[in-house]
Write a protein that holds these residues in place. Structure first.
Motif, PDB file in Angstrom:
ATOM      1  N   SER A  62       0.783  -1.155   0.041  1.00 14.55           N
ATOM      2  CA  SER A  62      -0.007   0.202  -0.080  1.00 14.55           C
ATOM      3  C   SER A  62       0.836   1.174  -0.082  1.00 14.55           C
ATOM      4  O   SER A  62       2.061   1.163   0.529  1.00 14.55           O
ATOM      5  N   VAL A  63       0.317   2.500  -0.730  1.00 14.04           N
ATOM      6  CA  VAL A  63       0.986   3.623  -0.595  1.00 14.04           C
ATOM      7  C   VAL A  63       1.296   4.036   0.984  1.00 14.04           C
ATOM      8  O   VAL A  63       2.407   4.496   1.075  1.00 14.04           O
ATOM      9  N   ASP A  89      -3.490   2.174  -3.670  1.00 11.52           N
ATOM     10  CA  ASP A  89      -3.980   3.371  -3.060  1.00 11.52           C
ATOM     11  C   ASP A  89      -5.375   3.718  -3.303  1.00 11.52           C
ATOM     12  O   ASP A  89      -6.015   3.134  -4.250  1.00 11.52           O
ATOM     13  N   GLN A 101      -0.194  11.647  -2.021  1.00  7.99           N
ATOM     14  CA  GLN A 101      -0.016  10.282  -2.477  1.00  7.99           C
ATOM     15  C   GLN A 101       1.037  10.303  -3.437  1.00  7.99           C
ATOM     16  O   GLN A 101       2.071   9.088  -3.403  1.00  7.99           O
TER      17      GLN A 101
END
Length: 285
Positions: A62-63, A89, A101
């Motif tokens: 995951s980001v 994301d 992000q």
């Protein structure tokens, strides 16, 4: 009990840990969501330990990893000999806080950022699809400026007929997204669940797929559903279900999809991930 199951999984996969994956795979990885229950009970680092022991060289995470900075994630990966070329994301985060992000993805050194879900209520429709296209094209341009490729992961609900024989809203979505900025990650399970054929879809849009979520479906399971909900029992170890993996994987490579990412959503991933790996490493195509 959970620790005992982890130790059993490690012991039963001892041979796998030293195996070199087949030369036909440029990138063989695992989506960390596969080990979500272990992560919840034993921590993120415990799941990375399992992945490293199984000899899987790449992870798709995951980001944003709860409780970890980007630097801490990179250190944990490096200590275990792992890399993370792609990460998922959330749609809302991308839409409302795109700059953050992009910054986090750049800190992680990601090659790909993939959005795995478009929020919607009821049946997926054209209005929701068009709003998502606008979000994806904007995000794709921003990530491209940072040297990162942005993509979307269809989940089966997009395969609602669009009025043209043989086509769905997924076709409209792919065509409407800027091909220079937005790629796609095919989840083989959800593609079949939505009523589409993976080989046909891969061939229809060559060059648009960054890779696959390698996930098998129980023989005889219901397909043609657009809810993105399927009984957990319909998820099975790769090679034991209905998917013709030789056809799917060879087609994927032919059209430019390089990343083969196991995502295990069975009820027993600690048992089934090694089984999937063993099958994939022996498969010739």
């Amino acid at each position: 009990m959970k620790l005992l199951r982890i130790l059993t999984a490690l012991a039963s996969s001892a041979l796998l840990s030293t195996a070199v994956h087949a030369a036909t795979y440029d990138h063989l990885g695992i989506q960390t969501w596969s080990l979500k229950d272990n992560t919840k009970e034993n921590g993120f680092l415990s799941s990375l330990d399992l992945i490293a022991h199984w000899g899987i060289p790449e992870v798709e995470g995951s980001v944003m990893t709860p409780g970890f900075t980007s630097e801490q994630v990179l250190t944990a990966l490096r200590e275990r000999g792992l890399t993370m070329p792609s990460a998922h994301d959330g749609y809302e985060a991308i839409d409302k806080d795109l700059d953050a992000q992009v910054k986090a993805a750049k800190e992680l050194g990601l090659k790909y950022v993939i959005c795995p879900w478009i929020p919607h209520e009821g049946e997926f429709n054209r209005e929701t699809m068009e709003k998502a296209v606008a979000v994806f094209n904007r995000a794709g341009a921003a990530f491209r400026a940072a040297g990162i490729k942005f993509g979307y992961h269809p989940h089966g609900y997009e395969f609602v007929p669009n009025g043209t024989p043989g086509e769905t809203l997924c076709d409209d979505l792919i065509r409407a997204c800027n091909k220079d900025d937005v790629c796609f990650e095919m989840d083989v399970f959800w593609t079949i669940n939505g009523g589409a054929d993976p080989v046909t879809l891969l061939n229809r849009y060559p060059g648009r797929w960054m890779g696959l979520h390698v996930k098998d479906m129980r023989k005889g399971a219901k397909t043609g559903d657009h809810t993105a909900h399927q009984p957990v029992e319909d998820n099975v170890a790769v090679g034991s279900g209905m998917v013709d993996w030789k056809a799917v994987l060879s087609t994927a490579k032919k059209v430019g999809a390089d990343y083969f990412i196991i995502e295990d959503e069975t009820s027993d991933p600690l048992t089934n991930i090694p089984l999937s790996l063993d099958y994939l490493r022996k498969l010739e195509f």
